[in-house]
Write a protein that holds these residues in place. Structure first.
Motif, PDB file in Angstrom:
ATOM      1  N   ASP A  68      -2.891   1.247   9.678  1.00 52.09           N
ATOM      2  CA  ASP A  68      -1.906   0.258  10.119  1.00 52.09           C
ATOM      3  C   ASP A  68      -1.742  -0.792   9.033  1.00 52.09           C
ATOM      4  OD1 ASP A  68      -3.602  -2.321  10.863  1.00 52.09           O
ATOM      5  OD2 ASP A  68      -4.704  -0.574  11.618  1.00 52.09           O
ATOM      6  N   ALA A  69      -0.670  -1.577   9.110  1.00 49.24           N
ATOM      7  CA  ALA A  69      -0.302  -2.495   8.040  1.00 49.24           C
ATOM      8  C   ALA A  69      -1.404  -3.504   7.747  1.00 49.24           C
ATOM      9  CB  ALA A  69       0.997  -3.220   8.399  1.00 49.24           C
ATOM     10  N   GLY A 117      12.452   7.810   4.259  1.00 44.99           N
ATOM     11  CA  GLY A 117      12.977   7.334   5.533  1.00 44.99           C
ATOM     12  C   GLY A 117      12.056   6.422   6.303  1.00 44.99           C
ATOM     13  N   LYS A 118      11.078   5.829   5.626  1.00 41.01           N
ATOM     14  CA  LYS A 118      10.132   4.928   6.296  1.00 41.01           C
ATOM     15  C   LYS A 118      10.303   3.506   5.761  1.00 41.01           C
ATOM     16  CE  LYS A 118       6.744   8.679   6.682  1.00 41.01           C
ATOM     17  NZ  LYS A 118       7.388   9.634   5.762  1.00 41.01           N
ATOM     18  N   GLY A 119      11.554   3.066   5.639  1.00 40.03           N
ATOM     19  CA  GLY A 119      11.841   1.755   5.083  1.00 40.03           C
ATOM     20  C   GLY A 119      11.242   0.621   5.894  1.00 40.03           C
ATOM     21  N   ASP A 120      11.274   0.741   7.230  1.00 41.01           N
ATOM     22  CA  ASP A 120      10.710  -0.322   8.070  1.00 41.01           C
ATOM     23  C   ASP A 120       9.203  -0.459   7.827  1.00 41.01           C
ATOM     24  OD1 ASP A 120      13.172  -0.820   9.119  1.00 41.01           O
ATOM     25  OD2 ASP A 120      12.843   0.332  10.971  1.00 41.01           O
ATOM     26  N   ARG A 121       8.516   0.675   7.707  1.00 41.35           N
ATOM     27  CA  ARG A 121       7.073   0.621   7.450  1.00 41.35           C
ATOM     28  C   ARG A 121       6.807   0.018   6.067  1.00 41.35           C
ATOM     29  NH1 ARG A 121       2.015   2.251   8.576  1.00 41.35           N
ATOM     30  NH2 ARG A 121       0.734   3.141   6.913  1.00 41.35           N
ATOM     31  N   ALA A 122       7.623   0.385   5.086  1.00 38.08           N
ATOM     32  CA  ALA A 122       7.444  -0.168   3.744  1.00 38.08           C
ATOM     33  C   ALA A 122       7.608  -1.678   3.763  1.00 38.08           C
ATOM     34  CB  ALA A 122       8.461   0.451   2.781  1.00 38.08           C
ATOM     35  N   ARG A 123       8.619  -2.156   4.482  1.00 35.02           N
ATOM     36  CA  ARG A 123       8.847  -3.596   4.544  1.00 35.02           C
ATOM     37  C   ARG A 123       7.700  -4.309   5.245  1.00 35.02           C
ATOM     38  NH1 ARG A 123      13.859  -3.258   5.393  1.00 35.02           N
ATOM     39  NH2 ARG A 123      13.696  -2.933   7.651  1.00 35.02           N
TER      40      ARG A 123
END
Length: 556
Positions: free
Chosen positions: A465-466, A500-506
């Motif tokens: 997790d982040a 396609g995981k832009g939200d996770r990257a941000r």
């Protein structure tokens, strides 16, 4: 019956005499004693000759070393590298590959592809002849063409290109803009003796073979220390110029199959020339040469038993980055990549491609403190030539020489081990780090402690997790900044956006900069990369990196 050395040979070969004395037990069977005596004499003679000594008989059967051939001095350009037990021979010749017709007549009026064969090999006996000078690696190729008059202009042209590339890599500038003090040193290098004797008799028996191929626009001498060194360890080493397939330029190319075709032809020629069966072949490539060796390894008909990959440059990125063409082509044939692989890179390598080749037993070796061209001897020699000049960094130069020596020692030991049944692969000397990845494994196993490699960082990025990722990765970066550079985080974030995981990257980027403001440099680096691609006219790549920056920019 006992045997002993009454005067041991020291490593420097400075003992004045090697004397072998035998004490026979009179109660032993004399015939058996004589057989043992002869076996020992032959073994001693073999070892003595390999190390530059000559055995002389005394008439009473006692083998004594009464004289020795002076050992060939190790060239200065070897730095800290130490030779193995064998003298080194070298030969060159040209092959006309009649199976490869050139697509159009060229100014050299050649119909078929010429291929230069460079061979280093363990010599059979000590020779009174002196090694040749460094520049003869180039000039010798011209002489080798004189048996075929039509080849001479071509040989002169490609040798001129090779010299200019070598000079540029050693000086960092073309010859006409090199400072005079550095010019004098490079000219001295070209006049200095190598560690090889031209056309010395070859050691008999089956020899293991190594093929070395240089990087894009590299010169054929770019890892000459490794080639000479491996030959002193008992290997027959093959090299070449490897120009593009159509001979339109002399540049090396990793995408047109020319290297792979050249290697097959060179192996065939070695069998013909030396009258030997090639039974064990390891291929070594640096940079684009390493990329080409991946493609060769994925060919089901490839005559390859082991692959050593020196800093492909892709090791630090992810497979979603299509800057490189070879990973996807390699993965298409991954079921054929079953031979052992040694990956060598800097501590920041993510090794996603290596983990994807799970039919192979892979060794991942990271070497700190080396720039891209310092994984080869040319970059190390460049530092040596700068000693005492304005551009010199003595501490770093010493580190580079030491780590390069550790690298080539490990490579030789690794090749040795892969040739053995039930091989035990060598450990790595600190500060080099080695990870063994067995067949079937495609990701590291993470424990609860501090992560220690960028490969583990990659796995944590995709599974944690982040908050956990930010906490553990920044702790690792604080402990070892070289193993966890900003570029590794940048490539992982870019991969998440591309897939396609832009939200996770941000979210991950937000966690990083919330804990360490210095991580904002990641976004700065992404924007700089976009501008770089724009400057060189690579618009699709520029657009991609601008989109990655925009995706992360909302978290600034």
């Amino acid at each position: 019956m006992t045997a002993f050395l009454s005067s041991p040979v020291r490593a420097q070969r400075s003992a004045p005499e090697l004397q072998i004395t035998f004490e026979r037990n009179t109660e032993a069977d004399r015939a058996t004693a004589e057989q043992i005596h002869e076996v020992l004499r032959k073994k001693v003679r073999e070892i003595a000759r390999a190390n530059g000594f000559i055995l002389e008989g005394k008439g009473d059967g006692s083998p004594r070393v009464r004289s020795r051939v002076e050992a060939i001095p190790v060239p200065d350009y070897w730095g800290e590298v130490k030779p193995g037990p064998y003298r080194v021979g070298f030969t060159q010749r040209w092959i006309i590959d009649s199976t490869r017709r050139l697509p159009r007549p060229d100014k050299y009026r050649l119909r078929y592809r010429p291929v230069l064969l460079n061979v280093w090999y363990p010599a059979a006996t000590a020779s009174a002849r002196q090694p040749f000078v460094y520049d003869d690696y180039f000039e010798g190729a011209v002489r080798a063409a004189r048996g075929n008059g039509a080849l001479v202009p071509y040989a002169q042209a490609i040798v001129g290109y090779q010299r200019s590339i070598a000079w540029h890599e050693l000086a960092g500038t073309p010859r006409d803009s090199t400072p005079s003090d550095l010019t004098a040193r490079i000219e001295q290098l070209f006049r200095s003796l190598t560690h090889a004797v031209r056309d010395a008799p070859r050691r008999s028996g089956v020899l293991p073979v190594v093929v070395y191929t240089q990087g894009a626009r590299g010169s054929m001498d770019d890892n000459v220390v490794l080639c000479e060194f491996l030959s002193s360890r008992g290997y027959l080493v093959i090299g070449s110029a490897f120009p593009e397939e159509d001979n339109a330029t002399f540049h090396t190319n990793s995408t047109d199959e020319s290297r792979q075709r050249d290697i097959r032809r060179l192996l065939l020629e070695v069998q013909r020339t030396f009258g030997m069966t090639v039974q064990s072949v390891a291929v070594i490539g640096h940079s684009a040469g390493a990329q080409a060796m991946h493609l060769l390894a994925s060919d089901p008909s490839a005559p390859v038993d082991a692959v050593l990959s020196l800093d492909t440059t892709q090791d630090y990125s992810m497979l979603s980055d299509r800057t490189w063409q070879f990973p996807q082509r390699t993965l298409t044939g991954r079921e054929y990549v079953t031979m052992p692989f040694l990956y060598v890179a800097g501590p920041g390598a993510l090794f996603e491609l290596a983990d994807s080749l799970h039919h192979s037993a892979r060794t991942l070796l990271t070497v700190p403190g080396l720039g891209h061209n310092e994984f080869i001897s040319q970059g190390v020699i460049r530092g040596h030539l700068s000693a005492g000049l304005a551009r010199d960094n003595a501490a770093r130069r010493d580190t580079v020489q030491r780590h390069y020596r550790m690298l080539v020692d490990y490579m030789a030991s690794w090749i040795d081990a892969t040739r053995e049944v039930r091989a035990v692969l060598p450990p790595s000397p600190a500060p080099l780090r080695v990870t063994q990845v067995p067949v079937g494994e495609n990701a590291p196993t993470l424990g609860a402690g501090t992560i220690t490699t960028a490969r583990e960082l990659r796995h944590l990025f995709t599974t944690g997790d982040a908050s956990t990722f930010a906490e553990r990765s920044l702790a690792a970066r604080k402990a070892d900044g070289e193993a966890f550079p900003h570029s590794a985080f940048m490539m992982l974030l870019a991969d998440a956006v591309r897939t396609g995981k832009g939200d996770r990257a941000r979210t991950l980027y937000s966690e990083l900069i919330a804990r360490d403001a210095g991580m904002r440099n990641i976004l700065t680096a992404i924007e700089s990369r976009a501008r770089l691609f724009e400057r060189i006219g690579a618009q699709p790549e520029a657009t991609e990196w601008r989109n990655i920056a925009a995706t992360l920019g909302g978290s600034r």
